[in-house]
Design an enzyme around this catalytic site. Structure first.
Site, PDB file in Angstrom:
ATOM      1  CB  SER A   1     -10.975 -17.354 -19.410  1.00  0.00           C
ATOM      2  OG  SER A   1     -10.222 -17.808 -18.302  1.00  0.00           O
TER       3      SER A   1
ATOM      4  CG  LEU B   1      -0.096 -15.046  -5.567  1.00  0.00           C
ATOM      5  CD1 LEU B   1       0.136 -16.505  -5.919  1.00  0.00           C
ATOM      6  CD2 LEU B   1       1.077 -14.500  -4.747  1.00  0.00           C
TER       7      LEU B   1
ATOM      8  CB  SER C   1      -4.867 -13.566 -11.153  1.00  0.00           C
ATOM      9  OG  SER C   1      -5.956 -13.005 -10.423  1.00  0.00           O
TER      10      SER C   1
ATOM     11  CG  HIS D   1      -2.101  -0.972   1.018  1.00  0.00           C
ATOM     12  ND1 HIS D   1      -3.356  -0.612   0.567  1.00  0.00           N
ATOM     13  CD2 HIS D   1      -2.153  -2.312   1.232  1.00  0.00           C
ATOM     14  CE1 HIS D   1      -4.125  -1.683   0.529  1.00  0.00           C
ATOM     15  NE2 HIS D   1      -3.413  -2.738   0.921  1.00  0.00           N
TER      16      HIS D   1
ATOM     17  CG  ASP E   1      -0.659  -5.565  -8.482  1.00  0.00           C
ATOM     18  OD1 ASP E   1       0.214  -5.618  -7.599  1.00  0.00           O
ATOM     19  OD2 ASP E   1      -1.879  -5.595  -8.239  1.00  0.00           O
TER      20      ASP E   1
ATOM     21  CD  GLU F   1      -6.576  -4.161 -11.291  1.00  0.00           C
ATOM     22  OE1 GLU F   1      -6.731  -4.758 -10.211  1.00  0.00           O
ATOM     23  OE2 GLU F   1      -5.655  -4.433 -12.082  1.00  0.00           O
TER      24      GLU F   1
END
Length: 359
Positions: A49, A105, A107, A16, A152, A140
């Site tokens: 997917s 992680l 994704s 953060h 990320d 995002e």
């Protein structure tokens, strides 16, 4: 036909801190998301997917709110690229991934960066990696609605084998840091708690808003602007919760730099202590751990780990630990036993290492 893949990431330390203009030190993981893209002169992209039962058709003129669920991350990249002026082809895209979903992680960033790479390759447009990261973040933030920072995407794009990525988010610069604990007889263990998290449920956004209020109370645009003044500056933050959130950020930035110094000297005992201090700060000041994650971290250290901490945005996901290689089986067994004795599911334990970035 175009193939492109991008890795998930583990953030070694610096949680953060990204949206506060601070420091973080992630590595790219060997687990990857791969896409195969067949362009066509049509105005939709059909995506399928291996984690979904049915394909989703996304119009190239999609706008925020137009697509939901897992395909929103793909749609967000299409929208962000189109909004930046790129003319994209339609076609068909298949996606496969072994990056665990909801484990902290990243994704989502792996998916964004893989899709982005395939689409830009198809157009023949070359974007530098920092710009790609910003486009993935915009997808995002503004399309999916998760107020995440750049960590990320930068980790997925800049990752290298046996190398961590030191990111300074004030000016978005990236510096490689050698990271090969196995060569020093230390293993990085990953404990997947199985407790899934979400960023859109308000908790991540609440922490970000708290940091912004603390910065405003101090008369600065970012907490990084008071980093050099130490935690005593937080006496000027009237709300005690906001002050604690800000204290985590300031102390975490220091831990990132201290961790870089420790691993550069192959002092993994010191690095482990910084892991444990980081977890305590996330637990007590930022309040983003859970009893489940606390148990895993504590059990790992009690069994001989040099240090352990939650990794990722919080409220579930994974714990990482630096463990003397000869103790990996003992530590793994102790954590499994502790979790089961407390009534939790058995965590998945694996060795992880710094791997290559997107390509």
């Amino acid at each position: 036909m175009i193939g492109y893949s991008a890795p998930g990431r583990v953030n070694l330390i610096g949680e953060h801190t990204d949206y506060n203009g601070g420091f973080a030190l992630p590595i790219a993981l060997p687990q990857r998301t791969s896409v195969t893209f067949t362009p066509a002169e049509i105005d939709t992209l059909t995506v399928l997917s291996d984690h979904a039962d049915a394909s989703v058709r996304i119009p190239l003129d999609t706008a925020p709110g137009g697509v939901t669920g897992w395909a929103a991350y793909v749609a967000g990249v299409i929208w962000a690229l189109g909004d930046s002026g790129l003319v994209l082809p339609g076609g068909a895209m298949t996606i496969s991934s072994d990056v665990p979903i909801g484990s902290g992680l990243s994704s989502s960033a792996a998916l964004e960066c893989a899709v982005l790479g395939a689409l830009t390759t198809a157009t023949g447009v070359r974007l530098d990696r920092a710009e790609q990261a910003r486009i993935g973040q915009r997808a995002e933030n503004d399309y999916v609605g998760a107020p995440t920072g750049l960590l990320d995407q930068l980790a997925s794009l800049f990752g290298e084998v046996s190398t961590a990525v030191l990111i300074d988010f004030r000016d978005v610069t990236v510096h490689p840091v050698p990271f090969d604990p196995d060569a020093a007889g230390v293993t990085l263990l990953l404990f997947d708690s199985g407790q899934r998290h979400g960023h859109v449920d308000g908790e991540y956004a609440a922490r970000r808003a708290s940091c912004e209020r603390a910065a405003a109370a101090l008369g600065v645009s970012s907490l990084r602007d008071v980093q050099h003044r130490g935690v005593s500056v937080l006496d000027g933050v009237g709300d005690p919760v906001d002050a604690r959130r800000a204290r985590h950020v300031l102390t975490e930035n220091e831990r990132v730099l201290d961790f870089v110094a420790a691993v550069s000297e192959l002092d993994f005992a010191a690095a482990g202590k910084l892991f444990t201090a980081s977890h305590a700060s996330m637990r007590d000041d930022f309040q983003i751990t859970t009893a489940h994650l606390d148990l895993i971290a504590d059990a790992a250290v009690a069994a001989g780990a040099l240090g352990a901490r939650m990794t990722g945005g919080g409220f579930g996901g994974c714990v990482i630990a630096l463990v003397p290689t000869e103790l990996t089986l003992k530590v793994g067994d102790a954590v499994r036993s502790a979790a089961l004795a407390a009534g939790y599911g058995e965590p998945e334990v694996s060795r992880v290492y710094a791997a290559a970035g997107a390509g």
